[in-house]
Design an enzyme around this catalytic site. Structure first.
Site, PDB file in Angstrom:
ATOM      1  CE  LYS A  52      16.331   1.312  -0.828  1.00  0.00           C
ATOM      2  NZ  LYS A  52      16.157  -0.158  -0.961  1.00  0.00           N
ATOM      3  CG  ASP A  83       1.274  -6.686 -10.676  1.00  0.00           C
ATOM      4  OD1 ASP A  83       0.924  -5.574 -11.114  1.00  0.00           O
ATOM      5  OD2 ASP A  83       2.424  -7.156 -10.835  1.00  0.00           O
ATOM      6  CB  SER A 105      11.794  -0.010   0.093  1.00  0.00           C
ATOM      7  OG  SER A 105      12.493  -1.219   0.252  1.00  0.00           O
TER       8      SER A 105
END
Length: 450
Positions: A327, A313, A302
């Site tokens: 998740k 990224d 999460s």
């Protein structure tokens, strides 16, 4: 008797309809406008009528209603659930960072109550309960057939009271019995220390309300203890089950977002009221661009995956370890009128480049297995990830593909400390430190004058 039954059934159906459309701004369910929905409600009434009149024992309307709601939500995904008033209050307390209980993150796997990860420095952690353990009994009560909410209620309690967990673990033929004493679980959001002069380490065990501020303070302390600057940092998110989104954004935002156009941390996509939302770093103090390694494993879920995905990224960190839990779904908690709450999956998370986390996880840039050391065990082993949970959501592709969506513009000495887990006994941490030192060495070579 028939009149009383009809009144009770009508009340059950009315409450059920109200529950479906409880929140302001949500779309109310109107069975009169949907023939299929009306047929389903008639079927529901018929089943309730048969149970009320023919079941071997008298059953209350409240029990049937809550059972219907729990079954409805359980059929959606592993993370949607109905929270009666007491568990709902406990959940809000847990988010604040203090609650009474054992300190275990649990979920359902193949219909079995299974440990996702124990929270660090809690009775469960100290007793040696591990990820993947099947909780067979709580005291003398078998867990088969219990909902997660019911199991949590049995394990929670006042400080000093006792509870016994019977655990089935792979490789052991007999149940392992853990007698535990409940405690006030004041979860420590993070710990920090100096690994070697110039190289810092921060472990975040859970994202709570204070995590963002605590993280900024820990980084300032590390810089101060190391002559005002760091050569590199290890951010350890292993076995971090997640927590508050705002805290995750605050942590990642310390390293990205120097400009308004490069601060996206995560975005979500859902339906209608929960359509796309973007979460970006705030403008303010940023960390110097020293080398950064983020450690993850199968217990990283999460919010910890959001941080790792954003830094990956943006090219701000090297992600090292093993694939994270996966998740990538958003749970919205809606307070209900009777003091209960509805936790409903309303959207999916996507990294800044449009990658779905759900049932996929974050793939490390450098794969480093645990190598069998006992310290800091990999709480999320292969074979127990989000994709292994019953009825998990698929990892749907973002409508943006790989495009970045439009932004919303709106006490540690400098010398090596004596760590709780020696670096040379934690292979993944050792590899992270070696990478940082190699990074520094290569920089010196590249900038050397010939």
């Amino acid at each position: 008797m028939q009149t009383r039954t009809r009144i009770t059934l009508g009340l059950v159906v009315a409450i059920l309809c109200l529950t479906i459309g409880v929140a302001a701004g949500w779309r109310y369910y109107n069975p009169a406008a949907d023939q299929v929905g009306a047929e389903h409600l008639r079927l529901f009434r018929e089943v309730v009528s048969i149970v009320r009149s023919s079941y071997v024992e008298e059953v209350s309307g409240k029990k049937l209603l809550e059972g219907a709601i729990n079954g409805m939500l359980a059929s959606l995904d592993p993370h949607s659930s109905y929270l009666p008033p007491e568990p709902f209050t406990e959940m809000k307390t847990e988010i604040s960072g203090s609650f009474g209980g054992l300190g275990i993150e649990i979920s359902m796997r193949d219909g079995k109550l299974t440990v996702v990860a124990p929270i660090e420095d809690t009775p469960a952690w100290r007793a040696g309960i591990q990820s993947g353990d099947h909780i067979w009994k709580i005291d003398d009560t078998p867990t088969r057939g219990l909902t997660i909410t019911q199991a949590v209620k049995q394990m929670r309690g006042e400080k000093g009271t006792q509870v016994s967990l019977s655990i089935l673990r792979n490789g052991n033929g007999k149940p392992l019995v853990f007698p535990l004493v409940r405690d006030i679980i004041k979860t420590r959001s993070l710990k920090s220390r100096t690994l070697e002069p110039g190289y810092g380490y921060v472990r975040i065990s859970q994202f709570q309300e204070r995590t963002g501020d605590d993280f900024a303070a820990a980084l300032a302390k590390l810089r101060s203890d190391n002559g005002g600057s760091l050569k590199g940092l290890v951010l350890d998110l292993r076995n971090n089950p997640g927590g508050l989104l705002d805290a995750a954004v605050a942590v990642a935002g310390r390293f990205v977002g120097e400009r308004l156009d490069n601060g996206l941390i995560v975005y979500t996509e859902g339906r209608e009221h929960f359509a796309k939302r973007s979460y970006s770093a705030t403008i303010g103090e940023k960390e110097p661009r020293y080398p950064l390694v983020v450690l993850i494993n199968g217990g990283s879920a999460s919010a910890s995956e959001i941080v790792a995905g954003a830094l990956q990224d943006h090219g701000r960190a090297v992600i090292m370890g093993t694939t994270s839990f996966g998740k990538g779904s958003v749970q919205t908690v809606v307070p209900l009128k009777d003091g209960a709450g509805l936790k409903l999956t309303t959207a999916r998370y996507y990294t800044p480049k449009g990658r779905s986390i759900q049932a996929r996880g974050i793939e490390p840039d450098i794969v480093v297995e645990r190598a069998g050391f006992k310290e800091l065990p990999d709480k999320g082993r292969a074979g127990f990830l989000e994709k292994d949970l019953d009825n998990h959501l698929s990892g749907a592709e973002s409508g943006e593909g790989e495009k970045t969506p439009e932004q919303d513009v709106k006490k540690l000495p400098a010398a090596p400390a004596t760590p709780e887990h020696e670096v040379d006994k934690d292979y993944q941490l050792l590899r992270a430190l070696e990478l940082l030192k190699g990074w520094d060495a290569m920089r010196k070579v590249a900038t050397a004058k010939h």
